[in-house]
Design an enzyme around this catalytic site. Structure first.
Site, PDB file in Angstrom:
ATOM      1  N   HIS A 158      26.584  49.775  52.717  1.00  0.00           N
ATOM      2  CA  HIS A 158      26.765  48.871  51.585  1.00  0.00           C
ATOM      3  C   HIS A 158      26.847  47.445  52.133  1.00  0.00           C
ATOM      4  O   HIS A 158      27.460  47.200  53.169  1.00  0.00           O
ATOM      5  CB  HIS A 158      28.036  49.231  50.809  1.00  0.00           C
ATOM      6  CG  HIS A 158      28.428  48.150  49.857  1.00  0.00           C
ATOM      7  ND1 HIS A 158      27.553  47.639  48.936  1.00  0.00           N
ATOM      8  CD2 HIS A 158      29.584  47.437  49.719  1.00  0.00           C
ATOM      9  CE1 HIS A 158      28.157  46.673  48.264  1.00  0.00           C
ATOM     10  NE2 HIS A 158      29.385  46.531  48.717  1.00  0.00           N
TER      11      HIS A 158
ATOM     12  N   CYS B 292      30.977  49.654  44.316  1.00  0.00           N
ATOM     13  CA  CYS B 292      29.848  49.578  45.252  1.00  0.00           C
ATOM     14  C   CYS B 292      29.489  50.943  45.825  1.00  0.00           C
ATOM     15  O   CYS B 292      28.440  51.089  46.448  1.00  0.00           O
ATOM     16  CB  CYS B 292      30.192  48.615  46.379  1.00  0.00           C
ATOM     17  SG  CYS B 292      30.745  47.013  45.784  1.00  0.00           S
TER      18      CYS B 292
ATOM     19  N   ASN C  25      26.007  40.309  47.754  1.00  0.00           N
ATOM     20  CA  ASN C  25      26.571  41.634  47.484  1.00  0.00           C
ATOM     21  C   ASN C  25      26.142  42.049  46.068  1.00  0.00           C
ATOM     22  O   ASN C  25      26.652  41.512  45.093  1.00  0.00           O
ATOM     23  CB  ASN C  25      28.098  41.571  47.605  1.00  0.00           C
ATOM     24  CG  ASN C  25      28.766  42.908  47.325  1.00  0.00           C
ATOM     25  OD1 ASN C  25      28.115  43.871  46.928  1.00  0.00           O
ATOM     26  ND2 ASN C  25      30.080  42.959  47.517  1.00  0.00           N
TER      27      ASN C  25
END
Ligand code: UT7
Length: 327
Positions: free
Chosen positions: A254, A114, A284
């Site tokens: 994030h 990520c 996500n």
């Protein structure tokens, strides 16, 4: 020291198919209220058929090129951040060249989970500052739906598919990267991984039977390290940029879990209304979460020229990074 590297255009590409939390209750023992309360996620986008990561990445890069007023063929480099690559090799970035019908410029992947978009931005910024490139596409793209175990409620509710991209190039004005840092701790590599399909555990009938080609995550350990690493990295970037929490115009962390985002925001004392989130709609989306949020914040008029943008990320590896940018 301000690095004279700016965003020339942003783009994104999300699949049309929406899977809500309620849709998942047909597959696993879960509920909309559990997912919303524990994660902040309401839905996610999921690709259909043979669509792969490079298809979404190519869409996002083409979109970003259009906003930057250039053709993809004019790019000096293509960097794709992903951990759901089309194939073990070649890189997803090379598949993207094939999709876009361009060649010649170097194209490669960065794999920092990520954190990949911020890693890609750091590489591109150094490349541009060295005077070796003028227009570099930095993309975060994922098709997690094809590497999830849809019987594992601890992971399958969390992730989604999508891609976001930015074209970055030299800046001669006020815009630039005020500060950035990045780091990794491979001693924690085992807590978030896809175990099989590489050289440690090659594909076999047994690995398929054990769903070892899908995401394995020790969620609460990841959570703890995510808060610590993301907020530490963010605070360092803010200090290096010489800014305080009230100077931040837009904060894009994030987007893995609303509780992680909120803990980071609180530790940095950034006002709540400065957070821009796409988590509720997209889940996500790993490497794509920051560039998709930037793209949508630009198009919504929330992130404007001259604004101070703070970003921070955390991912498998474990990896982390943060940057403060004068847009
Ligand atoms: O992008 C970077 C990578 N990922 C992350 O950053 C994710 C980091 N971790 C997290 O976001 C959280 O740890 C999770 C959302 C994954 C889990 O939340 P949690 O509050 O840490 O829950 P937990 O794992 O401690 O589980 C609590 C309970 C368990 O039941 P028992 O053992 O207490 O009876 C789980 O089995 O919740 C259960 N549970 C669920 N229940 C309904 C776990 N997943 C689900 C689910 N629906 N989807």
């Amino acid at each position: 020291m301000v690095r004279n590297v700016k965003f020339l255009g942003t783009g994104c590409c999300l699949p049309d198919k929406v899977v809500t939390n309620d849709d998942l209750t047909d597959l696993i023992d879960t509920s909309d209220s559990w997912i919303r309360e524990r994660t902040g996620i309401g839905a996610r986008r999921v690709v259909e058929g043979r669509t792969a990561t490079s298809d979404l990445a190519a869409g996002a890069i083409a979109d970003a090129c259009q906003e930057a007023g250039i053709e993809p063929a004019e790019l000096d480099g293509i960097i794709v951040g992903t951990c759901s690559q089309d194939t073990l090799f070649p890189s997803t970035a090379c598949w993207v060249q094939d999709r876009l019908g361009v060649s010649g410029m170097p194209a490669f992947d960065v794999m920092a989970g990520c954190s990949s978009f911020l890693y890609g931005l750091e590489v591109a910024a150094n490349w541009i500052e060295a005077g070796r490139a003028k227009r570099v596409a930095v993309c975060g793209a994922e098709v997690f739906s094809k590497i999830l175990n849809w019987k594992d409620r601890r992971t399958c509710v969390l992730f989604g598919d999508g891609a976001g991209a930015a074209i970055v190039g030299p800046s001669d004005g006020e815009s630039g990267i005020l500060s950035a840092n990045w780091g990794s701790d491979g001693t924690l590599a085992s807590i978030l991984k896809v175990p099989a399909g590489g050289t440690r555990m090659p594909a076999s009938h047994a690995t398929v039977d054990e769903a070892a080609h899908t995401v394995y995550m020790e969620g609460s350990k990841v959570f703890k390290h995510a808060v610590r690493a993301m907020s530490g990295s963010l605070l360092r970037a803010m200090e290096d940029a010489g800014i305080g929490p009230d100077d931040v115009d837009v904060f894009i962390p994030h987007q893995a879990n609303i509780r992680i985002m909120e803990a980071c925001r609180e530790r940095a004392a950034i006002p709540q209304e400065k957070v821009y989130s796409v988590l509720e709609d997209y889940g996500n989306i790993s490497a794509a979460s920051i560039p998709v949020a930037i793209c949508e914040a630009r198009r919504a008029g929330v992130l404007q020229d001259g604004h101070l943008l703070a970003m921070t990320a955390f991912g498998t590896g474990l990896t982390w990074g943060a940057a403060v940018v004068r847009y």
